[in-house]
Write a protein that holds these residues in place. Structure first.
Motif, PDB file in Angstrom:
ATOM      1  N   ASP A   6       0.847  -1.192   0.000  1.00  0.00           N
ATOM      2  CA  ASP A   6       0.000   0.000   0.000  1.00  0.00           C
ATOM      3  C   ASP A   6       0.879   1.237   0.000  1.00  0.00           C
ATOM      4  N   ALA A   7       0.994   1.860  -1.143  1.00  0.00           N
ATOM      5  CA  ALA A   7       1.758   3.113  -1.220  1.00  0.00           C
ATOM      6  C   ALA A   7       0.763   4.257  -1.064  1.00  0.00           C
ATOM      7  N   ARG A   8       0.895   4.978   0.020  1.00  0.00           N
ATOM      8  CA  ARG A   8      -0.006   6.103   0.265  1.00  0.00           C
ATOM      9  C   ARG A   8       0.701   7.379  -0.125  1.00  0.00           C
ATOM     10  N   HIS A   9      -0.048   8.245  -0.801  1.00  0.00           N
ATOM     11  CA  HIS A   9       0.525   9.514  -1.240  1.00  0.00           C
ATOM     12  C   HIS A   9       0.109  10.603  -0.269  1.00  0.00           C
ATOM     13  N   LYS A  10       1.108  11.291   0.228  1.00  0.00           N
ATOM     14  CA  LYS A  10       0.855  12.442   1.094  1.00  0.00           C
ATOM     15  C   LYS A  10       1.164  13.704   0.315  1.00  0.00           C
ATOM     16  N   THR A  11       0.361  14.700   0.502  1.00  0.00           N
ATOM     17  CA  THR A  11       0.587  15.971  -0.153  1.00  0.00           C
ATOM     18  C   THR A  11       1.271  16.900   0.831  1.00  0.00           C
ATOM     19  N   THR A  12       2.464  17.349   0.469  1.00  0.00           N
ATOM     20  CA  THR A  12       3.199  18.289   1.291  1.00  0.00           C
ATOM     21  C   THR A  12       3.285  19.598   0.534  1.00  0.00           C
ATOM     22  N   LEU A  13       2.790  20.641   1.127  1.00  0.00           N
ATOM     23  CA  LEU A  13       2.803  21.940   0.478  1.00  0.00           C
ATOM     24  C   LEU A  13       4.101  22.662   0.767  1.00  0.00           C
ATOM     25  N   ALA A  14       4.615  23.312  -0.250  1.00  0.00           N
ATOM     26  CA  ALA A  14       5.792  24.150  -0.073  1.00  0.00           C
ATOM     27  C   ALA A  14       5.380  25.391   0.719  1.00  0.00           C
ATOM     28  N   PRO A  15       6.296  25.966   1.478  1.00  0.00           N
ATOM     29  CA  PRO A  15       5.960  27.179   2.235  1.00  0.00           C
ATOM     30  C   PRO A  15       5.468  28.323   1.352  1.00  0.00           C
ATOM     31  N   ALA A  16       5.921  28.369   0.099  1.00  0.00           N
ATOM     32  CA  ALA A  16       5.497  29.437  -0.810  1.00  0.00           C
ATOM     33  C   ALA A  16       3.995  29.387  -1.084  1.00  0.00           C
ATOM     34  N   ALA A  17       3.378  28.230  -0.903  1.00  0.00           N
ATOM     35  CA  ALA A  17       1.939  28.109  -1.137  1.00  0.00           C
ATOM     36  C   ALA A  17       1.136  28.937  -0.147  1.00  0.00           C
ATOM     37  N   PHE A  18       1.706  29.225   1.006  1.00  0.00           N
ATOM     38  CA  PHE A  18       1.007  29.993   2.030  1.00  0.00           C
ATOM     39  C   PHE A  18       1.467  31.441   2.101  1.00  0.00           C
ATOM     40  N   ASN A  19       2.295  31.858   1.152  1.00  0.00           N
ATOM     41  CA  ASN A  19       2.838  33.206   1.171  1.00  0.00           C
ATOM     42  C   ASN A  19       1.799  34.244   0.770  1.00  0.00           C
ATOM     43  N   CYS A  20       0.969  33.941  -0.176  1.00  0.00           N
ATOM     44  CA  CYS A  20      -0.001  34.892  -0.723  1.00  0.00           C
ATOM     45  C   CYS A  20      -1.300  34.824   0.096  1.00  0.00           C
ATOM     46  N   ILE A  21      -1.737  35.979   0.600  1.00  0.00           N
ATOM     47  CA  ILE A  21      -2.964  36.019   1.401  1.00  0.00           C
ATOM     48  C   ILE A  21      -3.857  37.160   0.926  1.00  0.00           C
ATOM     49  N   VAL A  22      -5.135  37.078   1.290  1.00  0.00           N
ATOM     50  CA  VAL A  22      -6.132  38.074   0.905  1.00  0.00           C
ATOM     51  C   VAL A  22      -6.529  38.889   2.133  1.00  0.00           C
ATOM     52  N   TYR A  23      -6.462  40.194   1.999  1.00  0.00           N
ATOM     53  CA  TYR A  23      -7.015  41.103   2.991  1.00  0.00           C
ATOM     54  C   TYR A  23      -8.258  41.726   2.377  1.00  0.00           C
ATOM     55  N   GLY A  24      -9.326  41.784   3.122  1.00  0.00           N
ATOM     56  CA  GLY A  24     -10.539  42.414   2.602  1.00  0.00           C
ATOM     57  C   GLY A  24     -11.542  41.397   2.120  1.00  0.00           C
ATOM     58  N   LEU A  25     -12.172  41.698   1.005  1.00  0.00           N
ATOM     59  CA  LEU A  25     -13.275  40.897   0.487  1.00  0.00           C
ATOM     60  C   LEU A  25     -12.798  39.710  -0.325  1.00  0.00           C
ATOM     61  N   PRO A  26     -13.009  38.478   0.158  1.00  0.00           N
ATOM     62  CA  PRO A  26     -12.563  37.309  -0.607  1.00  0.00           C
ATOM     63  C   PRO A  26     -13.526  36.931  -1.730  1.00  0.00           C
ATOM     64  N   ASN A  27     -14.623  37.664  -1.875  1.00  0.00           N
ATOM     65  CA  ASN A  27     -15.593  37.326  -2.926  1.00  0.00           C
ATOM     66  C   ASN A  27     -15.552  38.286  -4.097  1.00  0.00           C
ATOM     67  N   LEU A  28     -14.469  39.042  -4.247  1.00  0.00           N
ATOM     68  CA  LEU A  28     -14.316  39.978  -5.358  1.00  0.00           C
ATOM     69  C   LEU A  28     -14.117  39.222  -6.662  1.00  0.00           C
ATOM     70  N   ILE A  29     -14.866  39.596  -7.695  1.00  0.00           N
ATOM     71  CA  ILE A  29     -14.704  39.030  -9.033  1.00  0.00           C
ATOM     72  C   ILE A  29     -14.347  40.172  -9.957  1.00  0.00           C
ATOM     73  N   VAL A  30     -13.297  39.978 -10.765  1.00  0.00           N
ATOM     74  CA  VAL A  30     -12.866  40.991 -11.718  1.00  0.00           C
ATOM     75  C   VAL A  30     -13.779  40.918 -12.922  1.00  0.00           C
ATOM     76  N   ALA A  31     -14.418  42.031 -13.254  1.00  0.00           N
ATOM     77  CA  ALA A  31     -15.353  42.055 -14.380  1.00  0.00           C
ATOM     78  C   ALA A  31     -14.672  42.440 -15.666  1.00  0.00           C
TER      79      ALA A  31
END
Length: 106
Positions: A81-106
């Motif tokens: 049984d080879a189980r695959h684990k997903t390890t995220l690189a630290p860069a994946a958590f570098n970008c964050i949202v301040y403000g409204l997370p439901n903004l859509i660019v028109a």
């Protein structure tokens, strides 16, 4: 050439987000820490692609960065049984949202 105290304050993500939101910006996507030019380019391309082509919200776009190309798959092989684990690189958590997370660019 040295930077003034005001210029140094603008390099801090939280202070930048606060100033931009006071000026009326509804959604701000910033890095939390320094990253390489290549990583910044990859992040910007992914954000713009998800916002403009895929038409995701800003929150979905940043969440997609955590699921995207920055994932490194490693296998934990115990027996047959080879189980695959997903390890995220630290860069994946570098970008964050301040403000409204439901903004859509028109």
């Amino acid at each position: 050439m040295s930077k003034s105290a005001a210029q140094l304050d603008l390099e801090k993500p939280l202070e930048s987000a606060l100033l931009l939101s006071l000026c009326g910006v509804g959604c701000i996507v910033l890095h939390q820490w320094h990253s390489s030019l290549q990583q910044n380019t990859r992040t910007m391309l992914n954000v713009l692609d998800n916002l403009l082509r895929v038409r995701q919200t800003s929150g979905q776009t940043v969440h997609a960065l955590r699921r995207g190309d920055d994932q490194v798959l490693r296998s934990d092989s115990e027996g047959d049984d080879a189980r695959h684990k997903t390890t995220l690189a630290p860069a994946a958590f570098n970008c964050i949202v301040y403000g409204l997370p439901n903004l859509i660019v028109a």
